[in-house]
Scaffold this active site. Sequence first.
Site, PDB file in Angstrom:
ATOM      1  N   CYS A  73     -10.215  10.039   7.337  1.00 37.71           N
ATOM      2  CA  CYS A  73     -10.421   9.079   8.429  1.00 37.71           C
ATOM      3  C   CYS A  73     -11.433   9.490   9.501  1.00 37.71           C
ATOM      4  O   CYS A  73     -11.943   8.564   9.820  1.00 37.71           O
ATOM      5  CB  CYS A  73      -9.150   9.050   8.889  1.00 37.71           C
ATOM      6  N   PHE A  86     -11.947  10.748  19.539  1.00 37.31           N
ATOM      7  CA  PHE A  86     -11.850  12.106  20.691  1.00 37.31           C
ATOM      8  C   PHE A  86     -11.367  13.484  19.891  1.00 37.31           C
ATOM      9  O   PHE A  86     -11.689  14.454  20.358  1.00 37.31           O
ATOM     10  CB  PHE A  86     -10.532  11.531  21.648  1.00 37.31           C
ATOM     11  N   ALA A 140      -0.910  13.103  10.804  1.00 40.99           N
ATOM     12  CA  ALA A 140      -1.606  13.794  10.218  1.00 40.99           C
ATOM     13  C   ALA A 140      -1.036  14.420   9.035  1.00 40.99           C
ATOM     14  O   ALA A 140      -0.100  14.716   8.859  1.00 40.99           O
ATOM     15  CB  ALA A 140      -2.339  15.282  11.153  1.00 40.99           C
ATOM     16  N   GLY A 159       0.770  -1.130  -0.098  1.00 41.99           N
ATOM     17  CA  GLY A 159      -0.059   0.031   0.032  1.00 41.99           C
ATOM     18  C   GLY A 159       0.792   1.283  -0.055  1.00 41.99           C
ATOM     19  O   GLY A 159       1.362   1.492   0.988  1.00 41.99           O
ATOM     20  N   ALA A 160       1.119   1.829  -1.191  1.00 43.44           N
ATOM     21  CA  ALA A 160       1.850   3.071  -1.250  1.00 43.44           C
ATOM     22  C   ALA A 160       1.070   4.281  -1.404  1.00 43.44           C
ATOM     23  O   ALA A 160       0.933   4.931  -2.094  1.00 43.44           O
ATOM     24  CB  ALA A 160       2.643   3.076  -2.441  1.00 43.44           C
ATOM     25  N   ASN A 204      -6.009   0.395   1.698  1.00 44.47           N
ATOM     26  CA  ASN A 204      -7.041   1.443   2.211  1.00 44.47           C
ATOM     27  C   ASN A 204      -7.958   0.448   2.869  1.00 44.47           C
ATOM     28  O   ASN A 204      -8.426  -0.541   2.533  1.00 44.47           O
ATOM     29  CB  ASN A 204      -7.663   2.206   1.240  1.00 44.47           C
ATOM     30  N   LYS A 243      -6.535   3.245  18.197  1.00 47.24           N
ATOM     31  CA  LYS A 243      -6.349   4.314  17.146  1.00 47.24           C
ATOM     32  C   LYS A 243      -7.848   4.819  16.731  1.00 47.24           C
ATOM     33  O   LYS A 243      -8.019   5.953  16.365  1.00 47.24           O
ATOM     34  CB  LYS A 243      -5.974   3.174  15.854  1.00 47.24           C
ATOM     35  N   PHE A 284      -8.845  19.422   2.184  1.00 46.98           N
ATOM     36  CA  PHE A 284      -9.479  19.125   3.513  1.00 46.98           C
ATOM     37  C   PHE A 284      -8.773  20.008   4.694  1.00 46.98           C
ATOM     38  O   PHE A 284      -9.458  20.304   5.994  1.00 46.98           O
ATOM     39  CB  PHE A 284      -9.812  17.666   4.101  1.00 46.98           C
ATOM     40  N   TYR A 298      -1.011   7.564   1.062  1.00 45.55           N
ATOM     41  CA  TYR A 298      -0.815   8.637   2.120  1.00 45.55           C
ATOM     42  C   TYR A 298       0.086   8.227   3.370  1.00 45.55           C
ATOM     43  O   TYR A 298       0.894   9.198   4.062  1.00 45.55           O
ATOM     44  CB  TYR A 298      -1.860   9.308   2.601  1.00 45.55           C
TER      45      TYR A 298
END
Length: 458
Positions: free
Chosen positions: A275, A225, A163, A11-12, A90, A219, A337, A14
């Site tokens: 997410c 939260f 992030a 999985g390449a 993903n 996670k 975003f 983000y």
Amino acid sequence: MAFEKNILCIGAGYVGGPTMAMIAHQCPQYRVTVVDINPKRIEAWNSDTLPIYEPGLDGIVKGARGRNLFFSTGIDQGIQEADIIFVSVNTPTKTFGAGAGMAADLQYWEKTARQIREVSRSHKIIVEKSTLPVKTALAMERILTATANGIRFDVLSNPEFMAEGSGIQDLETPDRVLIGSRETPEGVTARDELVEIYANWVPRERIITSNVWSSELSKLVSNAFLAQRISSINAISALCEKTEADITEVARAVGMDRRLGDRFLNASIGFGGSCFKKDILNLVYLCRQYGLDEVADYWDGVVRINDYQKERFILNMLGAMFNTLAAKRICLFGFAFKADTGDTRESPAISVSRRLVEERAELVITDPRALANAEADLADIQGLVAFVEDPYEAAVGCDAIAVMTEWDIYAALDFRNIYETMRKPAFIFDGRNILDHEELFEIGFNVFPVGKPPLTHF
Ligand code: NAD
Ligand code: UGA
């Protein structure tokens, strides 16, 4: 040179790209390979223009690429050669069948597990990097051990907390690295091996361990939260707009309590990103599955407030602009975003754009990094939207500007100049509270911030 370890990431995206680039950058003694089923993505990772924009990423990728960092589509070969395999595919929200719109879609993840089983010839440590529902590691273990070929797989959970926009800094100096393992001797040995990798640059006291299920759940809970903080401040912004209280002043007063802290208290048009929503819905679904409806309802409220905040923004625009947006030209400043990324997944700007088109407004979108993604997101209404790179040019002839993304460049624009080129009365809806509202008002704009009294000339 012989490498100490062969690390593979499947999985390449983000997460896979930046996390592996950081390991390769910090640990020249390891060989790190990142594989993906998408050849275009791999090609981009091997080119001058990386597939994602993240400040600082170019430098570390280009420094390690070809030395001990490799991007490839050779998934089978990568699996065979690896000692440790990170799985970073993903895990979107399911769009079909049971749990549609709520549960995580695990098809990509399961396909990976089966492929690892089919082609492995030696013991592997498998690391869940993707965000997954609690107990997924158990399913992975079951798939991996479903054939009696005698190969041992140890499954660890190592969720990623970076992030976007600050990803490189987050990876370089993480608040914590969490590693969940089985408490068996094999599980603990595998865990210690992963600890050693991170200990190359992360202080030991920041590398924490737990059982697998706590790690998986931590996670989801961390994201829940964080998103809850945003929905809390956004809910209060609605009350501020009714009472002449100012959300920035309230946030400052609340945030100075050290028990609460001052971060993640910026009122906005709502949170976006791939997410937060997906992970909360996943948590809600899990709670419902275990019969915890009250708990599920509680967390579901975080998503509902987020939707409410986006709709409130549109209704505020509508009310301010004399109850009709039809044929009004509205310019969105920003589509990503958040700032410092070109990522537009779940960006509030997407739903705001669609709602404005529904109201028959004419839409102009500008963004320094996200225009290509914006065009793809709005492909179905492309003829109704103009995409313009330069913000000054984008605002010409518009009735209103709506700030969607908190890019620094927007606060530094010459709004006097912009005002001159706009239709009158000219409006600014600052969905991020980043502009100087008093100054804009003095220039002649009617200014509508989030959670503060508007400044109007009427
Ligand atoms: P992404 O969509 O950018 O990347 C996933 C990649 O996996 C894609 O390139 C896809 O082609 C590839 N893939 C899918 N199936 C595959 C297969 N069978 N074999 C090989 N490659 C395959 O996603 P992302 O944003 O990197 O997120 C990955 C995971 O990390 C998700 O679970 C997400 O929740 C989690 N996460 C994301 C972030 C973030 O900032 N984006 C942060 C923390 C955690
Ligand atoms: C978030 C978490 O911060 C990461 O720890 C986590 O690893 C990641 O999700 C993930 O699992 O994918 P990210 O979505 O990249 O990271 O970015 P954030 O900085 O959390 O921002 C999310 C959204 O909330 C953005 O739309 C942002 O503009 C918004 N936001 C953030 C606010 O509206 N107000 C704030 O005060 C902070």
